[in-house]
Design an enzyme around this catalytic site. Structure first.
Site, short mmCIF file in Angstrom:
data_model
loop_
_atom_site.label_atom_id
_atom_site.label_comp_id
_atom_site.label_asym_id
_atom_site.label_seq_id
_atom_site.Cartn_x
_atom_site.Cartn_y
_atom_site.Cartn_z
N HIS A 1 -3.27 7.43 5.39
CA HIS A 1 -3.40 6.14 5.08
C HIS A 1 -4.71 5.53 5.30
O HIS A 1 -5.39 5.09 4.66
CB HIS A 1 -2.26 5.28 5.43
CG HIS A 1 -2.23 3.99 4.97
ND1 HIS A 1 -2.36 3.61 3.77
CD2 HIS A 1 -2.67 2.79 5.76
CE1 HIS A 1 -2.30 2.08 3.53
NE2 HIS A 1 -2.65 1.70 4.78
N HIS B 1 -9.69 1.75 -1.39
CA HIS B 1 -8.38 1.49 -1.05
C HIS B 1 -7.84 0.86 -2.29
O HIS B 1 -8.09 -0.23 -2.67
CB HIS B 1 -8.30 0.41 0.35
CG HIS B 1 -6.82 0.28 0.81
ND1 HIS B 1 -5.58 0.80 -0.19
CD2 HIS B 1 -6.31 -0.47 1.47
CE1 HIS B 1 -4.59 0.49 0.58
NE2 HIS B 1 -4.87 -0.38 1.53
N CYS C 1 0.96 -1.31 0.06
CA CYS C 1 -0.03 -0.02 -0.07
C CYS C 1 0.81 1.31 -0.12
O CYS C 1 0.27 2.31 -0.26
CB CYS C 1 -0.94 -0.14 1.26
SG CYS C 1 -1.83 -1.62 1.51
#
Length: 356
Positions: A248, A285, A117
């Protein structure tokens, strides 16, 4: 300092920056039941997806062309420009990356970042450093991830995805993220590389990378790793006052609390009330594409003068004592923003973004 002179994005809101701008401004998540594959045996059934089953590399080719055209690059300038990618590591990723650079008329691939990520932020930091070190006049950065059955199943079987169909970053009652289709491309250049070049979207003023290797999937509760990445990015940028953090924040209980601790620990004491939001609740996401999509969100926030809201919020959590953006009319308070992304294994990359 690297100037972003070309920028393109593709998300579940649709193709283009205008679709992303309008979708984020609406505060309505681009989330719907998954129809791309069968989810009947899963806990989770929602994602933020584009229609059909688009091909990621074809999408990246179009996005790179769009960003290069927007930056006004000639055929000759493209031929001298390298490509840095952020992608999921697969058996044929390297070969496809080389083919992508050739199809876009670029010099070749410098690196493919696969740090989960944090991959896009790491790729952007890599490109900015190549420019700062005078190794390159300009670099094209691209990356993305589209929701597929194998990744969806992996996240779902691990109990990470929310079964609620709503992602609630930093909120009480949060239960996990929703995956999303996302890809983007950016042209980063030295300020003096082309006199009269198009005005930049923003500047990558600082960057910091850490990998604490605390645990494969669990964060340190004190947020030490991400906090160090934030501190390094701020120091490289000259210590500016950050007015907004695009976090995040995947809406998992442990990670959001650790990230909140990291933000408060990494920023100076007088920045404890900095405004914070996670846009993953809106566009989903996007895994390896997250940092690039969120770079576009920050660029649009500078241009539009409006911060993205922290969607899905239902109430404050004592473990996340942050000044969340809950009002869609809030404007950036300073000329600097922070973009933070972390990944499994303890990798973190922070970017300090400056207004053009």
């Amino acid at each position: 300092m690297a100037h972003v002179t070309g920028l393109s994005a593709l998300t579940a809101y649709g193709p283009g920056l205008a679709a992303l701008r309008d979708g984020v401004a609406s505060g309505v998540p681009a989330v719907a039941p998954v129809t791309r594959f069968d989810t009947r045996h899963h806990r989770a059934h929602h994602a933020a997806t584009l229609p059909g089953n688009p091909d990621l590399f074809e999408a990246l080719r179009g996005l790179i062309d769009e960003a290069c055209d927007q930056a006004g690059l000639t055929v000759q300038e493209r031929a001298g420009t390298p490509l840095v990618l952020a992608l999921h590591a697969g058996r044929d990723t390297a070969a496809k990356a080389v083919a992508l650079a050739a199809a876009c008329g670029l010099r070749g691939v410098v690196a493919v970042h696969t740090a989960a990520c944090a991959a896009s932020n790491s790729a952007l930091a890599d490109a900015a450093e190549l420019i700062a070190d005078l190794a390159e006049e300009r670099v094209v950065v691209a990356g993305g991830s589209f929701v597929d059955p194998s990744m969806f199943a992996a996240f779902d079987s691990a109990g990470i995805l929310t079964a609620e169909g709503v992602s609630r970053p930093f909120s009480a009652g949060r239960s996990g993220p929703i995956l999303g289709d996302g890809a983007a491309a950016a042209v980063l250049e030295r300020a003096d590389s082309r006199p009269g070049q198009p005005g930049p979207w923003l500047r990558v003023a600082g960057w910091g990378n850490t990998c604490e290797a605390h645990h494969v999937v669990r964060p340190r509760e004190d947020g030490r790793g991400p906090a160090e990445a934030i501190a390094k990015a701020l120091a490289r940028a000259g210590g500016p006052r950050v007015g907004y953090v695009n976090a995040h924040a995947t809406a998992t209980p442990a990670f959001d609390a650790a990230e909140a601790a990291a933000i408060l620990r990494g920023l100076p004491a007088d920045s404890a009330d900095v405004r914070v939001s996670s846009t993953k609740a809106l566009h989903g996401h996007c895994l390896e594409g997250s940092g690039l999509v969120e770079l576009a969100v920050c660029a649009l926030a500078f241009r539009e003068g409006r911060l993205p809201v922290n969607a899905g919020f239902t109430g404050f959590d004592d473990g996340c004592p942050l000044n969340l953006v809950l009002d869609s009319e809030q404007a950036p308070e300073t000329g600097h923003m922070l973009s933070l992304n972390t990944g499994f294994g303890g990798v973190s990359t922070a970017l300090v973004l400056a207004a053009p």
